[in-house]
Design an enzyme around this catalytic site. Structure first.
Site, PDB file in Angstrom:
ATOM      1  N   CYS A  13     -19.883 114.293 -29.418  1.00  0.00           N
ATOM      2  CA  CYS A  13     -19.770 114.156 -30.865  1.00  0.00           C
ATOM      3  C   CYS A  13     -20.843 114.951 -31.609  1.00  0.00           C
ATOM      4  O   CYS A  13     -22.036 114.722 -31.431  1.00  0.00           O
ATOM      5  CB  CYS A  13     -19.876 112.683 -31.255  1.00  0.00           C
ATOM      6  SG  CYS A  13     -19.805 112.422 -33.042  1.00  0.00           S
ATOM      7  N   LYS A  40     -12.704 101.783 -26.153  1.00  0.00           N
ATOM      8  CA  LYS A  40     -13.841 101.239 -26.877  1.00  0.00           C
ATOM      9  C   LYS A  40     -14.139  99.800 -26.451  1.00  0.00           C
ATOM     10  O   LYS A  40     -13.240  98.949 -26.469  1.00  0.00           O
ATOM     11  CB  LYS A  40     -13.571 101.280 -28.379  1.00  0.00           C
ATOM     12  CG  LYS A  40     -13.336 102.681 -28.922  1.00  0.00           C
ATOM     13  CD  LYS A  40     -12.858 102.648 -30.364  1.00  0.00           C
ATOM     14  CE  LYS A  40     -12.526 104.053 -30.861  1.00  0.00           C
ATOM     15  NZ  LYS A  40     -11.962 104.046 -32.225  1.00  0.00           N
ATOM     16  N   VAL A  53     -18.413 106.823 -33.931  1.00  0.00           N
ATOM     17  CA  VAL A  53     -19.834 107.066 -33.739  1.00  0.00           C
ATOM     18  C   VAL A  53     -20.248 108.193 -34.683  1.00  0.00           C
ATOM     19  O   VAL A  53     -19.397 108.957 -35.138  1.00  0.00           O
ATOM     20  CB  VAL A  53     -20.146 107.447 -32.270  1.00  0.00           C
ATOM     21  CG1 VAL A  53     -19.874 106.294 -31.350  1.00  0.00           C
ATOM     22  CG2 VAL A  53     -19.348 108.674 -31.826  1.00  0.00           C
ATOM     23  N   GLU A  65     -21.864 106.056 -40.166  1.00  0.00           N
ATOM     24  CA  GLU A  65     -21.704 107.337 -40.848  1.00  0.00           C
ATOM     25  C   GLU A  65     -23.000 108.158 -40.757  1.00  0.00           C
ATOM     26  O   GLU A  65     -24.060 107.727 -41.176  1.00  0.00           O
ATOM     27  CB  GLU A  65     -21.263 107.185 -42.302  1.00  0.00           C
ATOM     28  CG  GLU A  65     -19.815 106.753 -42.446  1.00  0.00           C
ATOM     29  CD  GLU A  65     -18.838 107.772 -41.876  1.00  0.00           C
ATOM     30  OE1 GLU A  65     -18.783 108.909 -42.363  1.00  0.00           O
ATOM     31  OE2 GLU A  65     -18.135 107.422 -40.924  1.00  0.00           O
ATOM     32  N   SER A  66     -22.865 109.357 -40.200  1.00  0.00           N
ATOM     33  CA  SER A  66     -24.041 110.173 -39.868  1.00  0.00           C
ATOM     34  C   SER A  66     -24.865 110.532 -41.092  1.00  0.00           C
ATOM     35  O   SER A  66     -26.096 110.583 -41.021  1.00  0.00           O
ATOM     36  CB  SER A  66     -23.616 111.439 -39.127  1.00  0.00           C
ATOM     37  OG  SER A  66     -22.795 112.260 -39.950  1.00  0.00           O
TER      38      SER A  66
END
Length: 222
Positions: A13, A40, A53, A65-66
């Site tokens: 990711c 998951k 992720v 949320e990045s």
């Protein structure tokens, strides 16, 4: 005492990578737990509102949320990676979104089985790189000598082409000297190198083979 940090991730990711890069740039210790997004676990589904992720566990609290993760880290951990000037900082946040849009094009290139869809995504990505070429200054990073969160966003996007370039030259970076130099500078950065597992390239190749899209067929035809 600072709360324990745990980064919940998936090995390929790019959004996880940006969080890992920011953590490394700040010298923050954290635990990293990988999950299988195709199967998951129940504990993950219980704490991930979107089932995605990265997650950042801060003690008993969970952030998702990045963009939210890296903003939190930049507000709470030194050194600051965002610019101090409010207007410049807002522009950087906009370029972070630009980077996420580029990742969307790359995802299409990775997975589509339609040639025209693949070509359109490549063209959109090329246009984005051309726009970046006009934005980058003297380098080596997006905003000059200082490494910023924008760099943490684009480093994972550029990393894909370490594998894509072994398949074919898709023309994404052709003639773009500033973007090319930026890509190389980021690839040398320890935080960027260490944001993925050692066999990342092989894992990405297996992922591409599993998707069996246009990009794999391009490889077979080469």
């Amino acid at each position: 005492m600072s709360a324990k940090l745990t980064l919940v991730s998936f090995d390929l990711c790019p959004y996880v990578q940006r969080a890992a890069i920011v953590l490394a740039e700040k010298g923050v210790s954290f635990e990293r737990i990988d999950v299988d997004l195709s199967n998951k676990p129940g504990w993950f589904k219980a704490i991930s509102p979107l089932g995605k992720v990265p997650l950042l566990k801060v003690g008993d609290e969970v952030l998702f949320e990045s963009a939210a993760l890296v903003e939190y880290l930049d507000e709470t951990k030194q050194p600051r990676l965002h610019p101090e000037d409010a207007l410049t900082r807002a522009r950087h946040r906009a370029w972070m979104e630009f980077g996420s849009a580029a990742l969307g094009d790359i995802w299409t290139m990775e997975t589509t089985t339609g040639q025209s869809t693949f070509d359109d995504a490549g063209a959109r990505l090329r246009q984005k790189m051309e726009r970046l070429e006009t934005e980058i200054g003297t380098g080596p990073y997006f905003a000059g000598e200082a490494f910023s969160i924008v760099d943490a966003v684009f480093a994972p996007a550029f990393r894909y082409f370490d594998v894509f370039d072994t398949i074919a030259d898709f023309g994404v970076f052709t003639g773009l000297g500033k973007v090319g130099a930026w890509r190389q500078a980021l690839a040398r950065r320890p935080s960027v190198k260490n944001a993925v597992v050692a066999d990342y390239n092989d894992r990405l190749r297996r992922f591409l083979a599993m998707k069996n899209g246009v990009i794999v067929n391009r490889s077979a035809a080469a």
